[in-house]
Design a protein around this motif. Structure first.
Motif, PDB file in Angstrom:
ATOM      1  N   LYS A 258       0.818  -1.214   0.000  1.00 33.07           N
ATOM      2  CA  LYS A 258       0.000   0.000   0.000  1.00 33.07           C
ATOM      3  C   LYS A 258       0.855   1.268   0.000  1.00 33.07           C
ATOM      4  N   SER A 259       2.166   1.111   0.063  1.00 32.97           N
ATOM      5  CA  SER A 259       3.074   2.248   0.174  1.00 32.97           C
ATOM      6  C   SER A 259       3.414   2.821  -1.201  1.00 32.97           C
ATOM      7  N   LEU A 260       3.098   4.082  -1.409  1.00 35.09           N
ATOM      8  CA  LEU A 260       3.414   4.730  -2.691  1.00 35.09           C
ATOM      9  C   LEU A 260       4.924   4.871  -2.920  1.00 35.09           C
ATOM     10  N   PRO A 261       5.747   5.151  -1.895  1.00 35.63           N
ATOM     11  CA  PRO A 261       7.196   5.164  -2.136  1.00 35.63           C
ATOM     12  C   PRO A 261       7.732   3.824  -2.621  1.00 35.63           C
ATOM     13  N   PHE A 262       7.146   2.716  -2.136  1.00 33.13           N
ATOM     14  CA  PHE A 262       7.528   1.391  -2.637  1.00 33.13           C
ATOM     15  C   PHE A 262       7.226   1.276  -4.124  1.00 33.13           C
ATOM     16  N   TRP A 263       6.049   1.723  -4.549  1.00 36.90           N
ATOM     17  CA  TRP A 263       5.688   1.637  -5.961  1.00 36.90           C
ATOM     18  C   TRP A 263       6.473   2.629  -6.805  1.00 36.90           C
ATOM     19  N   ALA A 264       6.887   3.735  -6.206  1.00 36.27           N
ATOM     20  CA  ALA A 264       7.740   4.676  -6.942  1.00 36.27           C
ATOM     21  C   ALA A 264       9.064   4.012  -7.309  1.00 36.27           C
ATOM     22  N   ILE A 265       9.652   3.276  -6.353  1.00 38.21           N
ATOM     23  CA  ILE A 265      10.894   2.553  -6.629  1.00 38.21           C
ATOM     24  C   ILE A 265      10.664   1.468  -7.677  1.00 38.21           C
ATOM     25  N   SER A 266       9.567   0.747  -7.554  1.00 35.29           N
ATOM     26  CA  SER A 266       9.273  -0.346  -8.484  1.00 35.29           C
ATOM     27  C   SER A 266       9.075   0.173  -9.910  1.00 35.29           C
ATOM     28  N   PHE A 376      22.872   6.216 -14.117  1.00 36.73           N
ATOM     29  CA  PHE A 376      22.665   7.143 -13.006  1.00 36.73           C
ATOM     30  C   PHE A 376      21.678   6.576 -11.990  1.00 36.73           C
ATOM     31  N   ASN A 377      20.851   5.620 -12.415  1.00 34.12           N
ATOM     32  CA  ASN A 377      19.896   4.982 -11.502  1.00 34.12           C
ATOM     33  C   ASN A 377      20.571   4.236 -10.368  1.00 34.12           C
ATOM     34  N   THR A 378      21.863   3.971 -10.497  1.00 28.70           N
ATOM     35  CA  THR A 378      22.589   3.240  -9.459  1.00 28.70           C
ATOM     36  C   THR A 378      22.444   3.909  -8.098  1.00 28.70           C
ATOM     37  N   VAL A 379      22.425   5.225  -8.070  1.00 26.91           N
ATOM     38  CA  VAL A 379      22.264   5.950  -6.799  1.00 26.91           C
ATOM     39  C   VAL A 379      20.904   6.630  -6.733  1.00 26.91           C
ATOM     40  N   GLY A 380      19.980   6.185  -7.554  1.00 29.94           N
ATOM     41  CA  GLY A 380      18.615   6.678  -7.520  1.00 29.94           C
ATOM     42  C   GLY A 380      17.699   5.627  -6.930  1.00 29.94           C
ATOM     43  N   THR A 381      16.933   4.966  -7.779  1.00 27.61           N
ATOM     44  CA  THR A 381      15.995   3.951  -7.303  1.00 27.61           C
ATOM     45  C   THR A 381      16.699   2.768  -6.655  1.00 27.61           C
ATOM     46  N   THR A 400      11.274  -5.213  -5.611  1.00 26.24           N
ATOM     47  CA  THR A 400      11.301  -4.127  -6.599  1.00 26.24           C
ATOM     48  C   THR A 400      12.100  -4.515  -7.850  1.00 26.24           C
ATOM     49  N   THR A 401      13.154  -5.310  -7.666  1.00 29.66           N
ATOM     50  CA  THR A 401      13.904  -5.785  -8.831  1.00 29.66           C
ATOM     51  C   THR A 401      13.076  -6.765  -9.649  1.00 29.66           C
ATOM     52  N   PHE A 402      12.325  -7.630  -8.975  1.00 28.52           N
ATOM     53  CA  PHE A 402      11.440  -8.566  -9.683  1.00 28.52           C
ATOM     54  C   PHE A 402      10.418  -7.807 -10.518  1.00 28.52           C
ATOM     55  N   LEU A 403       9.793  -6.795  -9.929  1.00 33.98           N
ATOM     56  CA  LEU A 403       8.812  -6.006 -10.674  1.00 33.98           C
ATOM     57  C   LEU A 403       9.473  -5.253 -11.822  1.00 33.98           C
TER      58      LEU A 403
END
Length: 465
Positions: A258-266, A376-381, A400-403
């Motif tokens: 239910k966490s939007l930050p989790f889905w932002a990373i995914s 650049f995503n290495t230090v982002g998501t 998140t990697t699976f998704l």
């Protein structure tokens, strides 16, 4: 909250935590090289002109050069063999993400690395035994490779001070970028000089040899390391003491979903893997369709972008830690900045590739920029999961990697369909779709990303699923 104290200068790059990062870098180089080398060896393993070059070990079917056997595999079988490691990887990301937070990372990653390397040594034998055997070998190898790739993230919960997460992570993960560069360059030379089976023997032997320093030098917790200096040990433990608890708690899956930050990373990971998978699988085909080059030149041109991607990844880690240590930007701004660069720049250069590449040189430059800037995503998501849920970092990275990899699976399948149905405008559609996915992923991340530890990731008395 009080900022963690900075490490003494003597620790900097001459420290065990940076040595650990470099060792992980080498592990990632070897595992990804083992995975990608087959894409080039397949060219010499398959004979398209003789329909029955080799089916078994019977005397009347052995090829002229017994050191370089040739097989009668149709294009669809070749595709299954090449992608079998990818399908194997989908099976382990979530389970290993969970297990990595419970069991020893040293034993889990080291054992998987050894298994992966032993399977690599067996690939020539598996190929001789038949296509079913090599597919099974590749599936098992994909599982082992992704145990290494997913399990290693948990180690930074205890080893990475907050102000050094970017550079330590970028150094280790950059191995996944420089690995294809090395594999694409070296594999052709080995095939030509020693025969294609030696590719698997050499990379497999390197992986087995690397397991020795891993089991000797790596410890799950800096407090247990017998050789680390007292000052470095105190700095790491004091900086990371709030990132984990000795009391294991069940994963709050419902709250996490239910966490939007989790889905932002995914969603951010989905955009990254969409671009990464498309470029890895289809950039050689794009080069071949645009220019009249031989296989060796294509290999060089396909490898070159990953050298720049490696440089960009290391640079991103240094820049993010510099911005954070000097308080130039907030942590949230840093995550959003580098995620946006890693998603929007590839989208921009994809459009430039379609409209501004009027020569061989300009086309190669834009291909390099598409592949390099996504790092650049290495230090982002990639690091954001450690910000919002350090207690469940391994599991969160796995999910998140699976998704994200589901995006890679969709992109590889959809790109193949597009190229097959409409050859005239197919590349235009492929790169426009890539750009749209990246822009959409970036917008979603910018709106919903967070860096604060989420309520569901904090200490609590009881956890319900």
């Amino acid at each position: 909250m009080e900022n963690p104290r900075r490490p003494p200068k003597v620790l900097s790059f001459c420290s065990f935590r940076y040595g650990l990062s470099f060792l992980l870098h080498l592990c990632n180089v070897i595992t990804i090289a083992q995975n990608t080398s087959l894409s080039l060896t397949m060219v010499v393993m398959v004979n398209h002109t003789e329909p029955h070059s080799l089916t078994n070990f019977s005397a009347n079917q052995l090829p002229a050069d017994i050191k370089n056997p040739v097989y009668d595999w149709s294009p669809d079988i070749q595709g299954i063999i090449l992608s079998s490691a990818f399908y194997g990887s989908l099976l382990v990301h979530i389970p290993i993400g969970y297990i990595s937070g419970i069991y020893s990372i040293k034993k889990t990653v080291g054992s998987a690395m050894l298994l992966c390397s032993l399977l690599n040594l067996l690939i020539p034998l598996a190929a001789n035994l038949g296509k079913t055997t090599i597919i099974l070998c590749r599936v098992l190898q994909g599982i082992a490779q992704n145990i290494v790739a997913t399990g290693q993230h948990e180690i930074w919960v205890r080893w990475a001070p907050p102000l050094e997460r970017g550079r330590l992570t970028s150094i280790s993960l950059s191995g996944f970028v420089v690995g294809p560069f090395i594999a694409l360059l070296v594999t052709g030379l080995i095939c030509q000089a020693l025969g294609w089976p030696m590719v698997f023997y050499i990379f497999g032997a390197c992986g087995c040899a690397l397991c020795l320093p891993w089991f000797i030098l790596v410890y799950d917790d800096p407090k247990d390391h017998p050789c680390i200096s007292i000052s470095e040990k105190e700095y790491i433990t004091s900086s990371t003491i709030q990132q984990f608890s000795s009391k294991r708690q069940s994963v709050p899956i419902k709250a996490m979903l239910k966490s939007l930050p989790f889905w932002a990373i995914s969603i951010g990971n989905l955009g990254y893997h969409w671009t990464n998978t498309t470029m890895i699988l289809y950039s050689p085909m794009f080069i071949n369709s645009m220019f009249d080059v031989n296989i060796r030149e294509n290999g060089w041109l396909s490898a070159l972008p990953y050298l720049f991607a490696w440089i960009f990844g290391i640079l991103a880690g240094q820049m993010s830690d510099f911005f954070q240590s000097r308080n130039i930007f907030s942590l949230l701004t840093i995550r959003k900045l580098f995620t946006s660069l890693g998603l929007l720049l590839p989208a921009l250069f994809s459009v430039c590739l379609l409209y501004l590449s009027h020569s061989f040189l300009s086309t190669i430059i834009f291909l390099i920029l598409i592949i390099a800037t996504q790092n650049f995503n290495t230090v982002g998501t990639f690091l954001n999961a450690l910000d919002i849920a350090p207690r469940y970092y391994g599991f969160l990275r796995g999910v998140t990697t699976f998704l994200g990899l589901m995006g890679g699976l969709i992109s590889s399948t959809l790109t193949g369909i597009i190229l097959n149905q409409d050859p005239e405008t197919s590349w235009f559609k492929v790169f426009i779709l890539l750009s749209a996915i990246n822009v959409g992923s970036s917008i979603f991340y910018l709106v919903f990303a967070a860096v604060e530890v989420q309520d569901w990731a904090r200490d609590r008395e009881q956890t319900r699923f």
